[in-house]
Design an enzyme around this catalytic site. Structure first.
Site, short mmCIF file in Angstrom:
data_model
loop_
_atom_site.label_atom_id
_atom_site.label_comp_id
_atom_site.label_asym_id
_atom_site.label_seq_id
_atom_site.Cartn_x
_atom_site.Cartn_y
_atom_site.Cartn_z
N SER A 1 39.92 46.95 36.93
CA SER A 1 41.35 46.88 37.47
C SER A 1 41.91 48.78 37.84
O SER A 1 42.50 49.63 37.69
CB SER A 1 42.88 46.40 36.76
OG SER A 1 43.65 45.82 37.51
N TYR B 1 46.81 45.04 29.48
CA TYR B 1 46.53 44.69 30.28
C TYR B 1 45.89 46.07 31.32
O TYR B 1 44.67 46.60 30.97
CB TYR B 1 47.09 44.09 31.93
CG TYR B 1 46.18 44.03 32.83
CD1 TYR B 1 44.98 42.81 32.09
CD2 TYR B 1 46.17 44.51 34.09
CE1 TYR B 1 44.43 42.28 33.81
CE2 TYR B 1 45.15 44.28 34.70
CZ TYR B 1 44.57 43.06 34.92
OH TYR B 1 43.43 42.70 35.74
N SER C 1 44.06 47.93 28.11
CA SER C 1 42.33 46.69 27.68
C SER C 1 41.89 47.89 29.10
O SER C 1 40.42 48.60 29.51
CB SER C 1 42.72 45.51 28.28
OG SER C 1 43.25 45.08 29.58
N LYS C 2 42.11 47.67 30.28
CA LYS C 2 41.06 48.42 31.73
C LYS C 2 40.96 50.00 31.91
O LYS C 2 39.83 50.72 32.26
CB LYS C 2 42.05 47.61 32.58
CG LYS C 2 41.84 46.23 32.75
CD LYS C 2 40.43 45.66 33.52
CE LYS C 2 40.98 44.13 33.40
NZ LYS C 2 39.55 43.35 33.47
N ASN D 1 32.67 40.64 34.14
CA ASN D 1 33.89 40.53 35.02
C ASN D 1 35.45 39.86 34.25
O ASN D 1 36.46 39.54 34.84
CB ASN D 1 33.52 38.89 35.98
CG ASN D 1 34.53 38.29 36.87
OD1 ASN D 1 35.17 39.40 38.19
ND2 ASN D 1 35.47 37.41 36.28
N ILE E 1 44.32 40.90 44.39
CA ILE E 1 43.28 39.67 44.71
C ILE E 1 42.97 38.77 44.64
O ILE E 1 43.93 37.64 43.82
CB ILE E 1 41.36 39.99 44.33
CG1 ILE E 1 41.18 41.57 44.66
CG2 ILE E 1 40.60 38.97 44.99
CD1 ILE E 1 41.12 42.21 45.42
N1 LIG Z 1 43.15 39.32 40.44
C1 LIG Z 1 43.24 40.11 41.14
O1 LIG Z 1 43.95 40.32 41.12
C2 LIG Z 1 42.77 41.38 39.67
C3 LIG Z 1 43.16 42.63 40.40
C4 LIG Z 1 42.71 43.41 38.85
C5 LIG Z 1 41.75 43.26 38.18
N2 LIG Z 1 41.08 42.10 38.75
C6 LIG Z 1 40.37 41.98 36.98
O2 LIG Z 1 39.31 40.72 37.97
C7 LIG Z 1 38.40 39.98 37.13
C8 LIG Z 1 38.35 38.41 37.84
O3 LIG Z 1 39.20 38.23 37.88
P1 LIG Z 1 39.99 37.50 38.71
O4 LIG Z 1 41.15 37.05 39.28
O5 LIG Z 1 39.12 35.84 39.44
O6 LIG Z 1 40.42 35.75 37.57
P2 LIG Z 1 40.54 34.40 37.05
O7 LIG Z 1 41.52 34.37 36.12
O8 LIG Z 1 40.31 33.75 38.36
O9 LIG Z 1 39.09 33.93 35.81
C9 LIG Z 1 39.05 34.49 35.02
C10 LIG Z 1 37.72 33.84 34.74
O10 LIG Z 1 36.93 33.92 33.12
C11 LIG Z 1 36.83 33.52 32.50
N3 LIG Z 1 36.97 33.62 30.67
C12 LIG Z 1 38.86 34.41 30.25
N4 LIG Z 1 38.53 34.29 29.05
C13 LIG Z 1 37.27 34.08 28.42
C14 LIG Z 1 36.81 34.29 27.91
N5 LIG Z 1 36.85 34.59 26.85
N6 LIG Z 1 35.14 33.98 27.60
C15 LIG Z 1 34.60 34.33 29.00
N7 LIG Z 1 34.85 33.67 29.62
C16 LIG Z 1 36.20 34.23 30.28
C17 LIG Z 1 37.77 32.28 32.83
O11 LIG Z 1 37.53 30.88 32.62
C18 LIG Z 1 38.01 32.85 34.14
O12 LIG Z 1 36.60 31.46 34.68
C19 LIG Z 1 39.22 39.70 35.87
O13 LIG Z 1 39.35 41.01 34.66
C20 LIG Z 1 40.53 40.65 36.15
O14 LIG Z 1 41.11 41.56 35.26
C21 LIG Z 1 41.37 40.96 39.13
#
Ligand SMILES: NC(=O)c1ccc[n+]([C@@H]2O[C@H](COP(=O)([O-])OP(=O)(O)OC[C@H]3O[C@@H](n4cnc5c(N)ncnc54)[C@H](O)[C@@H]3O)[C@@H](O)[C@H]2O)c1
Length: 246
Positions: free
Chosen positions: A139, A153, A156-157, A87, A186
């Site tokens: 994503s 981004y 990568s996805k 994640n 989200i």
């Molecule tokens: N929030 C959205 O709208 C959304 C939409 C599509 C996809 N996503 C994907 O969902 C996933 C979670 O997103 P989120 O919104 O909860 O993000 P967020 O930034 O709230 O949380 C991401 C977490 O990943 C950790 N992290 C980052 N780099 C790291 C590393 N190198 N090693 C270990 N941990 C690491 C961070 O410390 C953080 O706690 C991501 O992959 C994101 O791309 C999110």
């Protein structure tokens, strides 16, 4: 409880979607390893009080050696790893013109190489132990190209989506299911970067007229790693309030 007796690793579990997944998996009876750069000690002790053991595993998923050591430690301690949720992810904003090679490399390193590092370390144990479930949090941008992020981004996805399908084929003979969720919009710290105008525009564009919640992603994650989804593999599940229908 759907995950009774299972051992799950969730990367990026300190906050946002990863935290919601870790909380739900714990409530469903799993021992959960919270992998993150950010501290998650308090979350781990809160989860341990409510149910099965949860441990914080400080680890940078871009470091293959650190990931290998972390995964071996978990397997030594709990005897198996049934579930891996990849994640952890980062985002970058701007256009190609703003994008530096450093940011390009960093985003690919976390979002794509990090997924590879975790799979590379966990899969040999899953094969040895007779199976497992891998879930990648991708994503919408991996399917549509970037909507609000810099054009690395989504790249990568998109890589994560192809990797999901490649592994699903290769690991099926070992009873390892590999799936992904492709969310859009989200409500987390990642999406909190939007200006109020951008946020309004995004909500207007979504048929369900709201942002998604991390807990809703967690429910889909629970299904995809549970026995109820045992005949699903190689799927990249859209989760976007109807904005994009594949
Ligand atoms: N929030 C959205 O709208 C959304 C939409 C599509 C996809 N996503 C994907 O969902 C996933 C979670 O997103 P989120 O919104 O909860 O993000 P967020 O930034 O709230 O949380 C991401 C977490 O990943 C950790 N992290 C980052 N780099 C790291 C590393 N190198 N090693 C270990 N941990 C690491 C961070 O410390 C953080 O706690 C991501 O992959 C994101 O791309 C999110």
């Amino acid at each position: 409880m759907k995950l009774e007796g299972k051992v799950a690793l969730v990367t990026g579990a300190a906050r946002g979607i990863g935290k919601a997944i870790a909380e739900l998996f714990s409530r469903e009876g799993a021992i959960v390893g919270l992998v993150d750069l950010r501290p998650a000690t308090e979350l781990a002790s809160a989860l341990s009080k409510q149910g099965k053991e949860a441990i914080f595993l400080p680890c940078d998923i871009t470091d293959p050696v650190a990931v290998q050591i972390m995964v071996e430690g978990v397997h030594r301690r709990f005897g198996r790893i049934d579930i891996l949720v990849n994640n952890a992810g980062i985002i970058a904003r701007g256009t190609l013109l703003d994008l530096t090679v450093e940011v390009w490399r960093k985003v690919l390193d976390v979002n794509l190489n990090g997924v590879f590092n975790c799979c590379k370390a966990v899969v040999p144990f899953m094969i040895k132990d007779g199976g497992g479930k891998i879930l990648n949090i991708s994503s919408i941008a991996g399917k549509t190209g970037d909507l609000t992020a810099a054009p690395v981004y989504g790249t990568s996805k998109g890589g994560v989506n192809a990797f999901t399908k490649s592994l699903a084929r290769q690991l099926a003979p070992y009873k390892i299911n590999v799936n992904a969720i492709a969310p859009h919009a989200i409500e987390t710290e990642m999406s909190a970067e939007w200006s109020p105008e951008k946020r309004k525009e995004i909500i207007e564009s979504i048929p369900l007229k709201r942002l998604g919640k991390p807990e809703e992603v967690a429910e889909a994650a629970l299904f995809l790693v549970s026995e109820g989804a045992s005949f699903i593999t190689g799927e990249v599940l859209d989760m976007n309030g109807g904005y994009f229908m594949d």
